[in-house]
Design an enzyme around this catalytic site. Structure first.
Site, short mmCIF file in Angstrom:
data_model
loop_
_atom_site.label_atom_id
_atom_site.label_comp_id
_atom_site.label_asym_id
_atom_site.label_seq_id
_atom_site.Cartn_x
_atom_site.Cartn_y
_atom_site.Cartn_z
N ASP A 134 53.94 49.90 34.69
CA ASP A 134 53.53 48.58 35.21
C ASP A 134 52.19 48.16 34.61
OD1 ASP A 134 53.40 46.27 36.68
OD2 ASP A 134 53.02 47.26 38.60
N GLY B 86 47.73 41.06 46.64
CA GLY B 86 46.61 40.34 46.04
C GLY B 86 45.68 41.26 45.26
N HIS C 88 53.87 43.53 36.75
CA HIS C 88 54.59 42.83 37.82
C HIS C 88 53.87 41.57 38.28
CE1 HIS C 88 51.99 44.84 40.92
NE2 HIS C 88 52.25 43.73 41.58
N SER D 298 46.97 43.70 43.44
CA SER D 298 47.78 44.11 42.29
C SER D 298 47.10 43.80 40.96
CB SER D 298 49.11 43.36 42.30
OG SER D 298 49.96 43.88 43.27
N GLY D 299 47.25 44.73 40.02
CA GLY D 299 46.70 44.53 38.69
C GLY D 299 45.25 44.97 38.57
#
Length: 245
Positions: A102, A193, A57, A195-196
């Site tokens: 994801d 922020g 995402h 994320s990932g």
């Protein structure tokens, strides 16, 4: 993999709301994904010198940059590595409506140079079980309060427990899929922020990537579990992608 040259120090109270500042260099697989203006928009994790794992995402493109070896994004004196991305491999099963599966892999144009502050996290086996209640750690430069205008300069960390999917569904219902794992609701939370970035748990003395920061409460509520991509459910795809490329 999974053994930092600089040992992390966790006070235990550790959004990343209610987290704490990390020891510089102690999460050496953590990378910052930045657009060409230098804006940090997502985290990621080095799994070897040539590959970074992040969230689908995040929408990474080859014009974005992977920054390794960073702690303080406001500092110009750190020995950071700015690495170009050769190719983006988004999991074809990623569903942008349900945010399931994801995960994206980034192949670097130039290999990261491993050092005291830059090294790889371990990947789990598909059969590994990380039990509910296990205390793990998530790290990132995401918002420390959801109302803040800016993300922090310095890398934050937080300890938090894993939840069973059954328990997590009490909060999120049918939104929770098999390729997700929940953590938190413990007074800390990942936030925009982060994320990932990584959710890591120690296994046999080495930090192992159990989750990828995916989604959660829009206000980064510390009493609601955050949702992470479940790496054990996706690691076969990772290994196949690496082997084929």
């Amino acid at each position: 993999c999974g053994v930092p040259a600089i040992q992390p120090v966790l006070s235990g109270l550790s959004r990343i709301v209610n987290g704490e500042e990390a020891v510089p260099g102690s999460w050496p697989w953590q990378v910052s994904l930045q657009d060409k203006t230098g804006f940090h928009f997502c985290g990621g994790s080095l799994i070897n010198e040539n590959w970074v794992v992040t969230a689908a995402h995040c929408g990474v493109t080859t014009s974005d940059v992977v920054v390794a070896g960073e702690f303080d994004q406001g500092s110009s004196s750190e020995k950071i590595q700015k690495l170009k991305i050769a190719k983006v491999f988004k999991n074809s099963k990623y569903n942008s409506l349900t945010i399931n599966n994801d995960i994206t892999l980034l192949k670097l144009s130039t290999a990261a140079s491993f050092s005291q502050t830059v090294s790889a996290v371990c990947l789990p086996s598909a059969s590994d079980d990380f039990a509910a209640g296990t205390t793990c750690v998530t790290t990132g430069w995401g918002l420390t309060r959801y109302t803040n205008a800016n993300t922090p300069d310095r890398l934050q960390q937080a300890s938090l427990p894993l939840l069973s999917n059954t328990n997590c569904k009490k909060y999120w219902g049918t939104k929770i899929k098999d390729a997700m794992i929940c953590a938190g609701a413990s007074g800390v939370s990942s936030c925009m922020g982060d994320s990932g970035g990584p959710l890591v748990c120690k296994k046999n003395g080495a930090w192992t990537l159990v989750g990828i920061v995916s989604w959660g409460s829009s206000t980064c509520s510390t009493s609601t579990p955050g949702v992470y991509a479940r790496v054990t459910a996706l690691v076969n795809w990772v290994q196949q992608t690496l082997a084929a490329n």
